[in-house]
Scaffold this motif. Sequence first.
Motif, short mmCIF file in Angstrom:
data_model
loop_
_atom_site.label_atom_id
_atom_site.label_comp_id
_atom_site.label_asym_id
_atom_site.label_seq_id
_atom_site.Cartn_x
_atom_site.Cartn_y
_atom_site.Cartn_z
N ILE A 170 0.81 -1.22 0.00
CA ILE A 170 0.00 0.00 0.00
C ILE A 170 0.84 1.27 0.00
CG2 ILE A 170 -1.58 1.34 1.47
CD1 ILE A 170 -3.36 -1.05 1.58
N PRO A 171 1.87 1.37 0.84
CA PRO A 171 2.69 2.58 0.75
C PRO A 171 3.28 2.78 -0.65
CG PRO A 171 3.13 1.45 2.81
CD PRO A 171 2.25 0.54 2.01
N ILE A 174 0.66 4.36 -2.73
CA ILE A 174 0.53 5.78 -2.38
C ILE A 174 1.64 6.58 -3.05
CG2 ILE A 174 0.73 7.46 -0.48
CD1 ILE A 174 -0.76 5.44 1.31
N GLN A 178 1.08 9.63 -5.66
CA GLN A 178 1.63 10.96 -5.38
C GLN A 178 2.53 11.45 -6.50
OE1 GLN A 178 3.40 10.29 -1.43
NE2 GLN A 178 2.23 12.09 -0.78
N PRO A 199 -8.65 -1.70 1.08
CA PRO A 199 -7.78 -0.56 1.48
C PRO A 199 -7.11 0.11 0.29
CG PRO A 199 -6.85 -2.68 2.23
CD PRO A 199 -8.25 -2.95 1.75
N ILE A 203 -7.33 4.20 -0.39
CA ILE A 203 -6.23 5.17 -0.45
C ILE A 203 -6.07 5.77 -1.84
CG2 ILE A 203 -4.96 4.26 1.56
CD1 ILE A 203 -3.65 3.60 -1.91
N ARG A 236 -15.72 -4.27 4.82
CA ARG A 236 -14.67 -4.94 5.58
C ARG A 236 -14.99 -6.42 5.77
NH1 ARG A 236 -15.14 -2.39 10.08
NH2 ARG A 236 -14.07 -0.54 9.31
N TYR A 240 -12.64 -9.43 4.44
CA TYR A 240 -12.14 -10.51 5.29
C TYR A 240 -12.43 -11.87 4.65
CZ TYR A 240 -10.92 -7.73 9.47
OH TYR A 240 -10.31 -6.87 10.37
N ALA D 195 3.56 4.37 7.21
CA ALA D 195 3.13 4.63 5.83
C ALA D 195 1.82 3.92 5.51
CB ALA D 195 4.23 4.20 4.85
N ALA D 196 1.35 3.07 6.41
CA ALA D 196 0.08 2.37 6.18
C ALA D 196 -0.89 2.57 7.34
CB ALA D 196 0.35 0.87 5.97
N PRO D 199 -4.95 3.04 6.26
CA PRO D 199 -5.62 1.80 5.84
C PRO D 199 -5.58 0.71 6.91
CG PRO D 199 -3.59 2.19 4.57
CD PRO D 199 -3.88 3.43 5.33
N LEU D 202 -8.44 1.35 9.06
CA LEU D 202 -9.70 1.10 8.36
C LEU D 202 -10.03 -0.39 8.23
CD1 LEU D 202 -9.54 3.82 5.57
CD2 LEU D 202 -11.04 3.79 7.59
N ILE D 203 -9.01 -1.23 8.23
CA ILE D 203 -9.33 -2.66 8.16
C ILE D 203 -9.41 -3.31 9.54
CG2 ILE D 203 -8.50 -3.01 5.78
CD1 ILE D 203 -6.44 -4.32 8.66
N LEU D 232 -12.61 10.46 5.50
CA LEU D 232 -11.56 9.79 4.74
C LEU D 232 -10.80 10.70 3.79
CD1 LEU D 232 -13.07 6.27 4.03
CD2 LEU D 232 -11.95 7.17 6.07
N ARG D 236 -6.90 10.93 4.12
CA ARG D 236 -6.04 10.47 3.04
C ARG D 236 -4.96 11.51 2.71
NH1 ARG D 236 -9.57 10.27 -0.76
NH2 ARG D 236 -10.49 8.34 -0.01
N GLN D 239 -2.38 11.20 5.32
CA GLN D 239 -1.61 9.96 5.14
C GLN D 239 -0.58 10.13 4.02
OE1 GLN D 239 -1.81 6.45 6.74
NE2 GLN D 239 0.16 6.97 5.85
N TYR D 240 -0.98 10.78 2.94
CA TYR D 240 -0.04 11.03 1.83
C TYR D 240 1.15 11.85 2.33
CZ TYR D 240 -2.93 9.24 -2.08
OH TYR D 240 -3.63 8.43 -2.95
N ASP D 241 0.87 12.92 3.07
CA ASP D 241 1.97 13.73 3.61
C ASP D 241 2.85 12.91 4.54
OD1 ASP D 241 1.32 16.00 2.27
OD2 ASP D 241 0.60 17.13 4.00
N VAL D 243 3.43 9.74 4.46
CA VAL D 243 4.30 8.83 3.69
C VAL D 243 5.56 9.57 3.27
CG1 VAL D 243 4.52 7.56 1.52
CG2 VAL D 243 2.46 7.29 2.91
N LYS D 244 5.39 10.80 2.78
CA LYS D 244 6.56 11.57 2.35
C LYS D 244 7.53 11.82 3.50
CE LYS D 244 5.01 14.37 -1.54
NZ LYS D 244 4.54 15.71 -1.93
#
Lengths: 340, 340, 340, 340
Positions: A170-171, A174, A178, A199, A203, A236, A240, D195-196, D199, D202-203, D232, D236, D239-241, D243-244
């Motif tokens: 996932i990262p 992302i 980006q 997920p 994202i 979800r 699962y 970085a995750a 998500p 969310l899971i 969300l 999101r 979350q993007y920021d 990750v950077k």
Amino acid sequence: MTARLAGIFTPNLVPHDSRGDINEPELRRYIDWLIERGVHGLYPNGSTGEFTRFSAEERRRIVAIIADQTRGRVPILAGAAEANVKETIKACEYYHSVGVRAVAIVAPFYYKLGPKSVYAYFKEIGDNTPIDVTLYNIPLFASPIDVPTVQRLADECEKIVAIKDSSGDIPHMIRMIQAVRPSRPDFAFLTGWDAALMPMLLIGCDGGTNASSGVAPELTRKLYDLTMAGRLDEARAIQYDLVKLFDTMIYSAEFPNGFRAAVELRGFQMGQGRMPQSVEQITDLELLSNTLQCMLSSHGFTNEPVGGCMTSTRPSNVNDTEVSVIVQTVLAELKRRGLS
Amino acid sequence: MTARLAGIFTPNLVPHDSRGDINEPELRRYIDWLIERGVHGLYPNGSTGEFTRFSAEERRRIVAIIADQTRGRVPILAGAAEANVKETIKACEYYHSVGVRAVAIVAPFYYKLGPKSVYAYFKEIGDNTPIDVTLYNIPLFASPIDVPTVQRLADECEKIVAIKDSSGDIPHMIRMIQAVRPSRPDFAFLTGWDAALMPMLLIGCDGGTNASSGVAPELTRKLYDLTMAGRLDEARAIQYDLVKLFDTMIYSAEFPNGFRAAVELRGFQMGQGRMPQSVEQITDLELLSNTLQCMLSSHGFTNEPVGGCMTSTRPSNVNDTEVSVIVQTVLAELKRRGLS
Amino acid sequence: MTARLAGIFTPNLVPHDSRGDINEPELRRYIDWLIERGVHGLYPNGSTGEFTRFSAEERRRIVAIIADQTRGRVPILAGAAEANVKETIKACEYYHSVGVRAVAIVAPFYYKLGPKSVYAYFKEIGDNTPIDVTLYNIPLFASPIDVPTVQRLADECEKIVAIKDSSGDIPHMIRMIQAVRPSRPDFAFLTGWDAALMPMLLIGCDGGTNASSGVAPELTRKLYDLTMAGRLDEARAIQYDLVKLFDTMIYSAEFPNGFRAAVELRGFQMGQGRMPQSVEQITDLELLSNTLQCMLSSHGFTNEPVGGCMTSTRPSNVNDTEVSVIVQTVLAELKRRGLS
Amino acid sequence: MTARLAGIFTPNLVPHDSRGDINEPELRRYIDWLIERGVHGLYPNGSTGEFTRFSAEERRRIVAIIADQTRGRVPILAGAAEANVKETIKACEYYHSVGVRAVAIVAPFYYKLGPKSVYAYFKEIGDNTPIDVTLYNIPLFASPIDVPTVQRLADECEKIVAIKDSSGDIPHMIRMIQAVRPSRPDFAFLTGWDAALMPMLLIGCDGGTNASSGVAPELTRKLYDLTMAGRLDEARAIQYDLVKLFDTMIYSAEFPNGFRAAVELRGFQMGQGRMPQSVEQITDLELLSNTLQCMLSSHGFTNEPVGGCMTSTRPSNVNDTEVSVIVQTVLAELKRRGLS
């Protein structure tokens, strides 16, 4: 600007006849069945479709059959990787001529290539293809396509319009979004890893090319719809279940045999796979099929197998000690006979 | 009982013409040159020969040309892996018909298969081939062939007569020899990892399929002869040189481009490789070629490049600090411009 | 110039008493036994000696006991890695004070560090140690020490006098020797991978730190002597046996429990290891011990176990099919009970 | 039933004084700062806290200081792994005595252990600890804890109440939750991979132990709150920021030096790390610090660095070609001087 590729593209399997050749009538019937159950598109000649085990001529025939059967009801994303760039571009031209929406091209495999070569490979294709191209990143099997390479190709080649990523990371997804979306809002991101579909969509992915959708298109489509509608608790629960089904199909047999067994349960004659199997593997696959039938029947997709299904994989009246005793006894016997 | 395969089999490269097609006259000239310089056999359609980048038809044509040109002077081991078992067996039949000594078949690749599938794959081939088969284990690129699988195949299939192992792992080679030699004294063990050729021969290998022998057949042959004669001090010195040459060719460019560059220096027109290259890679390859020319000239195989060669890769009048200063300066400049 | 470290240094295990503490009398008895059987040196606090499972105080005590018991009969190479550089240098000072010949320091572990950090770490130690230092490269467990780093450290730090490499990678060893020996003829190269001892010595290594020498010092010493004397056929036969013994000890139980079981068979009370074991593991270890006893008895090192040993691991009157039938029966039964 | 561990637990760094010892006043000040900015708990002696580089005594002192400073304002999760089980249990007892909420224990490292040993290790701890235990799975650094092992430990040890997983693998997290939650609704799942984070929540995850929260606790807390509230689109974007920021800190320097540099920017004197650094690394870290300052200033956490920040990492007036020309020029010059 064309709309981004989006939704669930099914990486369809190919049924074989008794001689191991393409079973065209069954393939046509399977394609209809998938479309009727709501998949957004088809994706022949993917890893699930065992593209490497067909000849170059067979790969073209598979796409031609599917294009003919689909008659524009859903878009087709056709796997187009061939032995070298020249042959790959010829395949792009052919698929363009039969009306597919776009091709998907896996990064070079066998040799493990670095980013510069991966770039040069796709750049030559991107500059010479008459049809839109989806990059296909599957680092488990092929040279990885790293984020700077995706960005550079997206910046330089307008014919490259999407990436299908099967890493499940996932990262990483992302980072790609980006890097690319600001300059290429038309570029689509598809995930090939079913166990992370929800997920991934949350994202920012546009859809998926998910092998499970060839087995249970109703389930994958429902997961997509619920997630996109923000109904997360319901989504979800399905995600699962999908992890369980996907794990069983992918880890209990050589890929994609678990998926072939499951599609059989949905009523299609898949024939024997093209990779030989040992006697033990054939036995294992029968046991797996039983397990899959229970999973599919719990969703109403099939009947329960003869003999029924247990309500749980770990029945309360049997404990690990019992298993351990049996295993120890056997191992001791094997040792006694000098067999282990 | 037939004699074991033994000695150095050269995994030959394929020269291309200006359109990227097989350059038949140059290929014939190259084959003669290799035989005249003492290689014990030829090995077309190996990894070095880029078998995956040719079409099925081209692979057959390459072997046919080489068989014709060789006219029995040395045995040929022909790579015969095709898209599936049926096609592979057909290739075995064809190569048998043109008189090659044996085929070499790489384990299934792209998909990563387990030992049972690898066994089933080679078992079906071993039971149906008209020609002797060499297993080809290259875990870097293809599904690994483990020791019990080699043992089982050797026990069950008399047409399987050898293994070529490119792992470079000496204990692994010892384990295979221990497992197979007692019941199959005719089974041969060949190493594909040039950097370990001498010690592999000393622990019991019969020979090698070494890409360096396509570049410097004189050197590889000499190393083989000295090692087999027990002249270890002389052999060790050549093995050390071979490690340097091999490392330079294999790690400084995408495989097998370093080898292609070196064969050019020996006087053959190799043409462009089939994998596109970026501008940086082409520049890098020119620099590499210069380095290789110095290495080859130190053995008298070529002239020194224009501008000459340094006597060492680390000249005494230049130190790491100087490099460091340059690099720091550039990096700082790049930072300043916001480029790094 | 001091002579290079050379020969077999035994990475000794540490016997425990009934409370899990160091069993000093048994350790002293074991050390005497090793020296009497011809090992060239001792190597406490290595991976085999489970240095990470002792406290800092215990590590010092182990070396002090061994130094006291050895009384200069053989040199000691003491593992000196502690939590950080400051503590490691203090340990170097202490080991110097008790008379050990040199220390061995593993590259930083847990965190995976790059070459620059590995260099900086050893450079600080090399500049501040009162005692000779052996670099310890074991990429399976710790940050790798690459060839340029070894070369740079050898060039800059005269107190760094050797490397112990447990990768088992022969080309890597050749590369290190080529890079370092010209400028540092006093620098020693030791291999920690028993399964490649003979070929490592043949390509230029000075000796080994081999866990098997703690179990069968007679065998390891004989292999060393035969190899150095150029009696290659005899040496090869012993190397083959050593691979079997080593593989059995290293792959049939968590490291170093197979070695602990084997030393028990040589007559030492090793006590329980410090890592807890499951019931299944304890049972497995008993079966392993039986196998090891047969191996050791075939060399006359122990008696055969009660019940005797088979002459081969694959008796001719039992075939794979029989095993297969048993296994299939059991698996089916497990399935029936819902246990698998 | 106690409430599940939930929210963001900060794996805090440890400031050093000029001699490299623990800087207690600065540590106390840093802890207050973190609590005031909203972290839900503290997590000393994690990987971020460099637990392996402290002595056993120092690890206890760090927790004691933090417990004293926190005075119950937030719960503490204390890393308790020591050299062996006996010492680890003693550490559990000590941490219990100073009032921490639970301990976190990493799977055994250095040696790579299999599932049976990992089970036996945690089982012995789980049966003897006076304090709740969190399993700590970080397969990059330590033996992996697989799903059946987590399930078995959760079933058998009520003192084991959570897992912290730093793999960043979402399907793996789903598998663990599916396996454990039905029988242990009190068991918590925390992710250590920033970085995750979104998500993962969310899971079904309960929270995170995220190194970024030691640098920008405001940001991590906000991401947690927005995600849990179902906002969300806003989540999101953060979350993007994140990750950077996370990528920059984790991939641009040896872990955790990027995080140490960033905490300096927030106003704390972190002192030198305990792992020596080369001159190049120190220079690199200064450049990294500048980049981090720009990232942090864009959120208002610091001022911009002297000289200012570019608005983007890829300014439009400079292109890759320019970089390429500079690099080629330098490389050519290096070649000319025989330096590369």
